[in-house]
Write a protein that holds these residues in place. Structure first.
Motif, PDB file in Angstrom:
ATOM      1  N   GLU A  87      35.048 -58.819  31.873  1.00 13.86           N
ATOM      2  CA  GLU A  87      34.214 -60.190  31.688  1.00 13.86           C
ATOM      3  C   GLU A  87      33.612 -60.255  33.672  1.00 13.86           C
ATOM      4  O   GLU A  87      33.067 -60.102  34.239  1.00 13.86           O
ATOM      5  CB  GLU A  87      33.898 -62.036  31.670  1.00 13.86           C
ATOM      6  N   ARG A  90      32.063 -56.457  35.073  1.00 12.03           N
ATOM      7  CA  ARG A  90      30.662 -57.184  34.253  1.00 12.03           C
ATOM      8  C   ARG A  90      30.316 -57.684  35.579  1.00 12.03           C
ATOM      9  O   ARG A  90      28.639 -56.880  35.754  1.00 12.03           O
ATOM     10  CB  ARG A  90      29.677 -57.098  33.380  1.00 12.03           C
ATOM     11  N   GLU A  91      30.834 -58.504  35.671  1.00 11.22           N
ATOM     12  CA  GLU A  91      29.986 -59.873  37.394  1.00 11.22           C
ATOM     13  C   GLU A  91      30.223 -59.013  38.244  1.00 11.22           C
ATOM     14  O   GLU A  91      29.392 -58.393  39.026  1.00 11.22           O
ATOM     15  CB  GLU A  91      30.597 -60.498  37.579  1.00 11.22           C
ATOM     16  N   THR A  93      30.061 -54.794  38.599  1.00 14.23           N
ATOM     17  CA  THR A  93      29.179 -54.069  38.832  1.00 14.23           C
ATOM     18  C   THR A  93      27.587 -54.087  39.115  1.00 14.23           C
ATOM     19  O   THR A  93      26.793 -54.170  39.399  1.00 14.23           O
ATOM     20  CB  THR A  93      29.071 -54.193  37.198  1.00 14.23           C
ATOM     21  N   TRP A  94      27.421 -55.823  38.547  1.00 11.57           N
ATOM     22  CA  TRP A  94      26.266 -56.518  38.368  1.00 11.57           C
ATOM     23  C   TRP A  94      26.209 -57.105  40.815  1.00 11.57           C
ATOM     24  O   TRP A  94      24.875 -57.043  40.843  1.00 11.57           O
ATOM     25  CB  TRP A  94      25.936 -57.533  37.921  1.00 11.57           C
ATOM     26  N   GLY A 129      18.801 -58.971  38.285  1.00 17.24           N
ATOM     27  CA  GLY A 129      19.329 -58.308  37.289  1.00 17.24           C
ATOM     28  C   GLY A 129      19.108 -57.016  37.511  1.00 17.24           C
ATOM     29  O   GLY A 129      17.933 -56.797  38.290  1.00 17.24           O
ATOM     30  N   VAL A 132      19.901 -52.097  32.178  1.00 17.66           N
ATOM     31  CA  VAL A 132      20.954 -51.498  31.666  1.00 17.66           C
ATOM     32  C   VAL A 132      20.568 -50.185  30.705  1.00 17.66           C
ATOM     33  O   VAL A 132      21.066 -48.886  31.403  1.00 17.66           O
ATOM     34  CB  VAL A 132      21.899 -51.866  30.966  1.00 17.66           C
ATOM     35  N   GLU A 141      16.980 -53.881  28.385  1.00 17.52           N
ATOM     36  CA  GLU A 141      18.438 -54.251  28.319  1.00 17.52           C
ATOM     37  C   GLU A 141      18.188 -54.983  29.497  1.00 17.52           C
ATOM     38  O   GLU A 141      18.455 -53.191  30.480  1.00 17.52           O
ATOM     39  CB  GLU A 141      19.789 -54.183  27.322  1.00 17.52           C
ATOM     40  N   MET A 143      20.628 -56.356  33.009  1.00 17.61           N
ATOM     41  CA  MET A 143      21.701 -57.462  32.952  1.00 17.61           C
ATOM     42  C   MET A 143      21.333 -58.353  33.990  1.00 17.61           C
ATOM     43  O   MET A 143      21.403 -58.117  35.377  1.00 17.61           O
ATOM     44  CB  MET A 143      23.372 -56.328  33.667  1.00 17.61           C
ATOM     45  N   GLY A 147      24.753 -62.533  32.325  1.00 18.97           N
ATOM     46  CA  GLY A 147      25.158 -61.618  31.047  1.00 18.97           C
ATOM     47  C   GLY A 147      24.039 -61.037  30.839  1.00 18.97           C
ATOM     48  O   GLY A 147      22.507 -61.260  31.023  1.00 18.97           O
ATOM     49  N   PRO A 148      24.212 -60.072  29.389  1.00 22.39           N
ATOM     50  CA  PRO A 148      23.013 -58.927  29.311  1.00 22.39           C
ATOM     51  C   PRO A 148      22.026 -59.365  28.658  1.00 22.39           C
ATOM     52  O   PRO A 148      22.088 -60.795  27.886  1.00 22.39           O
ATOM     53  CB  PRO A 148      23.040 -57.827  28.124  1.00 22.39           C
ATOM     54  N   ARG A 149      20.617 -59.401  29.112  1.00 20.22           N
ATOM     55  CA  ARG A 149      19.314 -60.274  28.185  1.00 20.22           C
ATOM     56  C   ARG A 149      18.601 -58.700  27.575  1.00 20.22           C
ATOM     57  O   ARG A 149      18.060 -58.132  28.379  1.00 20.22           O
ATOM     58  CB  ARG A 149      18.769 -61.003  29.039  1.00 20.22           C
TER      59      ARG A 149
END
Length: 157
Positions: A87, A90-91, A93-94, A129, A132, A141, A143, A147-149
């Protein structure tokens, strides 16, 4: 040592149904000595009292395991530690992809538009976002910070 008798206006820990966390709440209603309704001190939401999840997570025989043994074991299981690390990555990278970008580099999200891999978008509800992956002709998808949606694309009006 006697425990303090709770009354409306006192503060207690409770599971917040909006924030999805154990947080400090103010008691707003009691019945027969039991807490019925509380107000979250963080989001100001009113809901029925729910015991904190952290209190429910402790097994009944867990009193033998002290905080010193918990600290010696790192405080978390290896599975939880790995999930937290994923997690965190991931944050990061975002943040690298989105933070510091000019407002002009973001496309406003509309389901009728078509998006490409890596494009920056601004969604009215989810925020900023980046794309991705393109799942298919009508799905992408994205990011977001939380989180991803999966969102629609190329929908006809």
């Amino acid at each position: 040592m006697p425990t303090k008798q709770l009354k409306p206006g006192d503060e207690v820990d409770s599971w917040c149904t909006k924030c999805k966390m154990d947080l400090m709440h103010r008691i707003i209603a009691m019945q027969n000595g039991s807490i019925i309704r509380v107000e979250c001190r963080t989001c100001n939401g009113h809901h029925n009292y729910r015991k904190p999840k952290s209190a429910a997570a402790e097994p009944r025989g867990a009193t033998a395991r002290t905080s010193s043994t918990r600290a010696a074991s790192g405080g978390t299981s290896p599975r939880k530690a790995a999930a937290a690390e994923i997690e965190r990555q991931r944050e990061q990278t975002w943040e690298k992809a989105v933070l510091g970008q000019s407002i002009a580099s973001f496309k406003s999200y509309r389901p009728s538009q078509t998006f490409a891999l890596g494009e920056l978008i601004r969604h009215g509800k989810f925020g900023d976002g980046y794309i991705v992956r393109v799942i298919d002709r009508q799905k992408v998808e994205v990011m977001f910070k939380d989180g991803p949606r999966t969102l629609a694309q190329a929908l006809e009006a």
